[in-house]
Design a protein around this motif. Structure first.
Motif, PDB file in Angstrom:
ATOM      1  N   SER A  27      34.626   7.869  39.622  1.00  0.00           N
ATOM      2  CA  SER A  27      33.652   7.370  38.658  1.00  0.00           C
ATOM      3  C   SER A  27      34.157   6.060  38.064  1.00  0.00           C
ATOM      4  O   SER A  27      35.356   5.782  38.068  1.00  0.00           O
ATOM      5  N   ILE A  28      33.227   5.266  37.567  1.00  0.00           N
ATOM      6  CA  ILE A  28      33.539   3.990  36.931  1.00  0.00           C
ATOM      7  C   ILE A  28      32.880   3.957  35.558  1.00  0.00           C
ATOM      8  O   ILE A  28      31.708   4.323  35.423  1.00  0.00           O
ATOM      9  N   THR A  29      33.631   3.538  34.554  1.00  0.00           N
ATOM     10  CA  THR A  29      33.114   3.391  33.193  1.00  0.00           C
ATOM     11  C   THR A  29      33.333   1.950  32.742  1.00  0.00           C
ATOM     12  O   THR A  29      34.429   1.412  32.894  1.00  0.00           O
ATOM     13  N   MET A  30      32.284   1.345  32.191  1.00  0.00           N
ATOM     14  CA  MET A  30      32.364  -0.019  31.684  1.00  0.00           C
ATOM     15  C   MET A  30      31.876  -0.048  30.241  1.00  0.00           C
ATOM     16  O   MET A  30      30.959   0.699  29.877  1.00  0.00           O
ATOM     17  N   GLY A  31      32.506  -0.882  29.428  1.00  0.00           N
ATOM     18  CA  GLY A  31      32.118  -0.939  28.027  1.00  0.00           C
ATOM     19  C   GLY A  31      32.381  -2.290  27.404  1.00  0.00           C
ATOM     20  O   GLY A  31      33.093  -3.128  27.962  1.00  0.00           O
ATOM     21  N   THR A  32      31.810  -2.489  26.226  1.00  0.00           N
ATOM     22  CA  THR A  32      31.989  -3.730  25.483  1.00  0.00           C
ATOM     23  C   THR A  32      31.958  -3.431  23.995  1.00  0.00           C
ATOM     24  O   THR A  32      31.491  -2.358  23.566  1.00  0.00           O
ATOM     25  N   GLN A  33      32.451  -4.360  23.198  1.00  0.00           N
ATOM     26  CA  GLN A  33      32.422  -4.228  21.749  1.00  0.00           C
ATOM     27  C   GLN A  33      32.263  -5.599  21.109  1.00  0.00           C
ATOM     28  O   GLN A  33      32.612  -6.623  21.701  1.00  0.00           O
ATOM     29  N   GLN A  34      31.709  -5.593  19.873  1.00  0.00           N
ATOM     30  CA  GLN A  34      31.591  -6.831  19.113  1.00  0.00           C
ATOM     31  C   GLN A  34      31.412  -6.484  17.643  1.00  0.00           C
ATOM     32  O   GLN A  34      30.714  -5.527  17.293  1.00  0.00           O
ATOM     33  N   ALA A  35      32.052  -7.275  16.788  1.00  0.00           N
ATOM     34  CA  ALA A  35      31.889  -7.118  15.342  1.00  0.00           C
ATOM     35  C   ALA A  35      30.692  -7.954  14.906  1.00  0.00           C
ATOM     36  O   ALA A  35      30.690  -9.174  15.048  1.00  0.00           O
ATOM     37  N   ILE A  36      29.649  -7.284  14.396  1.00  0.00           N
ATOM     38  CA  ILE A  36      28.477  -8.024  13.928  1.00  0.00           C
ATOM     39  C   ILE A  36      28.675  -8.515  12.498  1.00  0.00           C
ATOM     40  O   ILE A  36      28.044  -9.477  12.073  1.00  0.00           O
ATOM     41  N   PHE A  37      29.560  -7.831  11.738  1.00  0.00           N
ATOM     42  CA  PHE A  37      30.040  -8.296  10.443  1.00  0.00           C
ATOM     43  C   PHE A  37      31.540  -8.062  10.421  1.00  0.00           C
ATOM     44  O   PHE A  37      32.096  -7.412  11.308  1.00  0.00           O
ATOM     45  N   THR A  38      32.228  -8.572   9.414  1.00  0.00           N
ATOM     46  CA  THR A  38      33.688  -8.407   9.352  1.00  0.00           C
ATOM     47  C   THR A  38      34.098  -6.947   9.263  1.00  0.00           C
ATOM     48  O   THR A  38      35.194  -6.585   9.695  1.00  0.00           O
ATOM     49  N   SER A  39      33.243  -6.097   8.715  1.00  0.00           N
ATOM     50  CA  SER A  39      33.591  -4.686   8.541  1.00  0.00           C
ATOM     51  C   SER A  39      32.755  -3.755   9.415  1.00  0.00           C
ATOM     52  O   SER A  39      32.832  -2.540   9.272  1.00  0.00           O
ATOM     53  N   THR A  40      31.968  -4.306  10.331  1.00  0.00           N
ATOM     54  CA  THR A  40      31.088  -3.494  11.166  1.00  0.00           C
ATOM     55  C   THR A  40      31.323  -3.805  12.636  1.00  0.00           C
ATOM     56  O   THR A  40      31.189  -4.948  13.067  1.00  0.00           O
TER      57      THR A  40
END
Length: 249
Positions: free
Chosen positions: A183-196
């Motif tokens: 199986s393959i898992t792909m992901g991403t992340q980003q801070a939309i505010f400094t605390s979120t």
């Protein structure tokens, strides 16, 4: 500049944290309604680390109540890191089983190779035998791990796109030798505010997940995660919702 390769737990940590941390895999409290599954994680996670009790040696304590707890002695040096410890793990039939553990890493901050071994004293058997390889470059962190007593291969990579917004991407390939499943898992992340912080991931198993993490006063962190199984074998497309609260002293 130190050439210490770091502890074994740090091999593949960046990709592992982005893809799995905060999602809550199997929380103990479950609530079901017609169109939603709600999971609440009521476990308690406490950890403490003393950098240097004597030159070169540190100690760490970690408790995840009511599941497991351990204390470790850590030795960090140029081109080598060694950890030895003891602890307990919950057993549904016997209460808690005592464990002893050992891990070692050799290499540098660029390339490192390590192993992690845990022995169950009550069962007189190895609870875990893992091995890992880490490669660190300015733009990419890659790792190769053999887990589940060398039965599962995990290859992962992590790339920080923008440190100012915590924008990052990660991918993991997982293969089980015993059942010949990949199986393959792909992901991403980003801070939309400094605390979120917002995270999302998708896997070839047909599972799509998203998470939003909100931090309050630098001490309290609230995470809400959702997952839906859209695979052909899924009996229901009802989303699962998880809630996690973390407090840092």
């Amino acid at each position: 500049m130190s050439n210490c390769p770091g502890l074994y737990i740090n091999i593949g940590k960046e990709a592992r944290d982005l893809l799995y941390k905060g999602y809550g895999q199997h929380p103990p409290v479950h609530f079901h309604q017609q169109f939603i599954d709600l999971n609440c994680d009521l476990s308690c996670d406490l950890s403490c680390r003393i950098e240097e009790i004597i030159p070169g040696f540190g100690t760490a304590f970690k408790l995840i109540a009511p599941y497991t707890g351990k204390v470790e002695l850590q030795y960090l040096h140029d081109y080598a890191a060694i950890t030895a410890g003891t602890g307990v793990i919950a057993n549904a039939f016997r209460g808690y089983d005592p464990l002893i553990s050992f891990s070692g890493v050799v290499g540098s901050t660029l390339v490192s190779l390590g192993t992690d071994i845990v022995f169950d004293i009550s069962a007189r058997a190895f609870n875990r035998i893992d091995a890992g390889l880490s490669l660190r470059f300015p733009a990419l962190v890659a790792s190769l791990n053999l887990n589940d007593k060398l039965d599962t291969l995990r290859a992962s990579c992590y790339h920080m796109v923008n440190p100012l917004t915590q924008t990052a991407v990660a991918a993991e390939l997982k293969h089980s030798f015993s059942i010949s499943d990949t199986s393959i898992t792909m992901g991403t992340q980003q801070a939309i505010f400094t605390s979120t912080l917002v995270k999302a991931r998708v896997s070839t198993k047909g599972k799509v997940s998203a998470l939003i993490q909100q931090q309050f006063l630098q001490k309290l962190r609230l995470s809400i995660a959702g997952e839906v199984d859209i695979s052909r074998n899924s009996l229901s497309w009802i989303p699962k919702i998880g809630l996690t609260v973390a407090l840092r002293p």
